[in-house]
Write an enzyme that holds these catalytic residues in place. Structure first.
Site, PDB file in Angstrom:
ATOM      1  N   HIS A  14      11.164  37.417  36.684  1.00  0.00           N
ATOM      2  CA  HIS A  14      11.703  36.364  37.561  1.00  0.00           C
ATOM      3  C   HIS A  14      13.079  36.002  37.021  1.00  0.00           C
ATOM      4  O   HIS A  14      13.191  35.283  36.025  1.00  0.00           O
ATOM      5  CB  HIS A  14      10.803  35.132  37.563  1.00  0.00           C
ATOM      6  CG  HIS A  14      11.257  34.059  38.500  1.00  0.00           C
ATOM      7  ND1 HIS A  14      10.410  33.435  39.378  1.00  0.00           N
ATOM      8  CD2 HIS A  14      12.466  33.481  38.704  1.00  0.00           C
ATOM      9  CE1 HIS A  14      11.076  32.530  40.083  1.00  0.00           C
ATOM     10  NE2 HIS A  14      12.348  32.537  39.687  1.00  0.00           N
ATOM     11  N   LYS A 100       9.799  37.075  48.395  1.00  0.00           N
ATOM     12  CA  LYS A 100       9.755  35.747  47.769  1.00  0.00           C
ATOM     13  C   LYS A 100       9.547  34.661  48.818  1.00  0.00           C
ATOM     14  O   LYS A 100      10.268  34.579  49.810  1.00  0.00           O
ATOM     15  CB  LYS A 100      11.067  35.471  47.024  1.00  0.00           C
ATOM     16  CG  LYS A 100      11.116  34.122  46.304  1.00  0.00           C
ATOM     17  CD  LYS A 100      10.032  34.013  45.230  1.00  0.00           C
ATOM     18  CE  LYS A 100      10.046  32.650  44.537  1.00  0.00           C
ATOM     19  NZ  LYS A 100      11.021  32.589  43.452  1.00  0.00           N
ATOM     20  N   HIS A 137       7.124  30.391  45.018  1.00  0.00           N
ATOM     21  CA  HIS A 137       7.560  29.139  44.380  1.00  0.00           C
ATOM     22  C   HIS A 137       6.535  28.085  44.796  1.00  0.00           C
ATOM     23  O   HIS A 137       6.536  27.604  45.933  1.00  0.00           O
ATOM     24  CB  HIS A 137       8.962  28.740  44.834  1.00  0.00           C
ATOM     25  CG  HIS A 137       9.448  27.477  44.177  1.00  0.00           C
ATOM     26  ND1 HIS A 137      10.408  27.475  43.184  1.00  0.00           N
ATOM     27  CD2 HIS A 137       9.091  26.178  44.352  1.00  0.00           C
ATOM     28  CE1 HIS A 137      10.618  26.236  42.784  1.00  0.00           C
ATOM     29  NE2 HIS A 137       9.828  25.424  43.481  1.00  0.00           N
ATOM     30  N   HIS A 175       6.551  30.901  37.706  1.00  0.00           N
ATOM     31  CA  HIS A 175       6.862  29.802  36.782  1.00  0.00           C
ATOM     32  C   HIS A 175       5.832  28.673  36.845  1.00  0.00           C
ATOM     33  O   HIS A 175       6.166  27.527  37.146  1.00  0.00           O
ATOM     34  CB  HIS A 175       8.271  29.258  37.012  1.00  0.00           C
ATOM     35  CG  HIS A 175       8.680  29.047  38.443  1.00  0.00           C
ATOM     36  ND1 HIS A 175       7.899  28.415  39.377  1.00  0.00           N
ATOM     37  CD2 HIS A 175       9.816  29.385  39.091  1.00  0.00           C
ATOM     38  CE1 HIS A 175       8.527  28.369  40.532  1.00  0.00           C
ATOM     39  NE2 HIS A 175       9.699  28.954  40.390  1.00  0.00           N
ATOM     40  N   ASP A 248      12.854  32.895  34.787  1.00  0.00           N
ATOM     41  CA  ASP A 248      13.502  31.992  35.736  1.00  0.00           C
ATOM     42  C   ASP A 248      14.845  31.531  35.181  1.00  0.00           C
ATOM     43  O   ASP A 248      15.295  30.413  35.464  1.00  0.00           O
ATOM     44  CB  ASP A 248      12.606  30.797  36.066  1.00  0.00           C
ATOM     45  CG  ASP A 248      13.086  30.007  37.281  1.00  0.00           C
ATOM     46  OD1 ASP A 248      13.848  30.561  38.090  1.00  0.00           O
ATOM     47  OD2 ASP A 248      12.704  28.822  37.408  1.00  0.00           O
TER      48      ASP A 248
END
Length: 347
Positions: A14, A100, A137, A175, A248
């Site tokens: 990521h 994504k 996300h 994340h 990230d």
């Protein structure tokens, strides 16, 4: 004498590279240590087609300094207008490795994301059929939900219903930041994975707010209570195949971080590997670092481990790295773990 540890060259599953002058400035920091990375598509405008992904990949490779090797693994930005046939064609080309999902308004450059999840069901069903992973996300954007609860609520309201409605869909929980995220990742089978960042293993919300606001620790999803940080540490160092590194790493020029409405993101590309060695040693898990950084993510994405290797050495001298990376888009502050790190990447 120094202590050494040699790993397969790691992958970052990521990563934000941005574009233009920022891309040129930060790409060498990743390519110095990482062989491959899943590159996020939230540019302005976003990368929504295979042609745009190919053009972005060309720009990344053109910015790669001579002598460095790096493979960008491209993704598409899911919108409510994305066509299932376009996604299938992009995957068949071998260029695009994932799609994504950004809930609209959840984070940086997510305005083009999804508001009505029913409008993307056809795309998700196609992805399940061809085995193309969905990177998520995982935060709701409902203003009635506290920002520290948005990940846990997303799991209940959005992610679990999507997975139940789309059997076989491979999902990466990007994340994760909570013990609920860890627990949910463990509840799935081989089609559910989770990335964990470097900075969420180090900071909790006190680091952002106690003694003054520290904008370079502000990220989304925001760091949570200490109980959640400890849950992430336990998961990352467990060796379980479902957990793997996704830094990230998210560069923003300092003037955009250090203002009245600062951007979210921590830039960790420069020093992730020494910091992770410190964390894994502290938790008695150095023998599991390679799985987290180099094996588990590759296996989830159906990739072979990298043929090259990276050696870390621990010495009495603390590691040093620049406080900032100078780019044509402005200076970018490197993440500061707040303690001495004695692991170094050996050249």
């Amino acid at each position: 004498m120094s202590q050494t540890l040699t790993l397969r060259r790691p992958d970052d599953m990521h990563l934000h590279l941005r574009d233009g002058a920022m891309l040129e400035g930060v790409l060498p920091e990743t390519a110095r240590h990482f062989a491959r990375a899943i590159v996020m598509p939230n540019l302005v405008p976003p990368v929504v087609t295979a042609a745009e992904a190919a053009a972005y990949r060309d720009r990344i490779l053109a910015a790669l300094p001579e002598g460095q090797t790096f493979e960008p693994l491209m993704t598409l930005y899911l919108t409510e207008a994305t066509a299932p046939s376009d996604v299938a064609a992009a995957a068949a080309s071998g260029l695009v490795r994932a799609v994504k999902l950004y809930p609209a308004g959840a984070t940086t450059n997510s305005q083009s994301g999804v508001r009505d999840f029913d409008k993307v069901r056809g795309v998700l069903e196609t992805m399940a059929g061809i085995g193309l992973p969905l990177c998520v996300h995982g935060e709701v954007t409902d203003p009635a939900v506290d920002i520290f609860d948005r990940e846990a609520v997303f799991i209940d309201r959005v992610l679990d219903p999507i997975r139940r409605a789309t059997p076989g869909l491979k999902v990466v929980m990007e994340h994760i930041t909570t013990k609920e995220g860890v627990a949910y990742a463990r509840s799935g089978g081989a089609d559910l994975g989770a990335t964990i960042t470097t900075h969420h293993l180090i900071i909790n919300r006190n680091h952002i707010l106690v003694g003054g606001i520290r904008p370079h620790y502000y990220c989304l999803p925001v760091a949570k209570r200490e109980v959640h940080r400890l849950a992430l540490r336990e998961a990352a160092t467990s060796g379980e195949v479902r957990f793997f590194l996704g830094t990230d790493s998210a560069p923003h020029a300092d003037p955009l971080k250090e203002n009245a409405c600062g951007c979210a993101g921590c830039f960790t590309a420069t020093n992730t590997m020494p910091i992770l060695a410190h964390v894994f040693e502290e938790d008695g898990a150095l023998d599991r670092l390679e799985a987290f950084t180099s094996l588990n993510g590759a296996a989830f994405y159906g990739l072979k481990p990298n043929p090259g290797h990276l050696t870390l050495a621990k010495t009495a001298e603390a590691a040093r790295w620049p406080a900032k990376i100078d780019t044509g888009a402005g200076p970018v502050t490197v993440f500061d773990p707040g303690f001495p790190v004695r692991w170094h990447v050996r050249d």
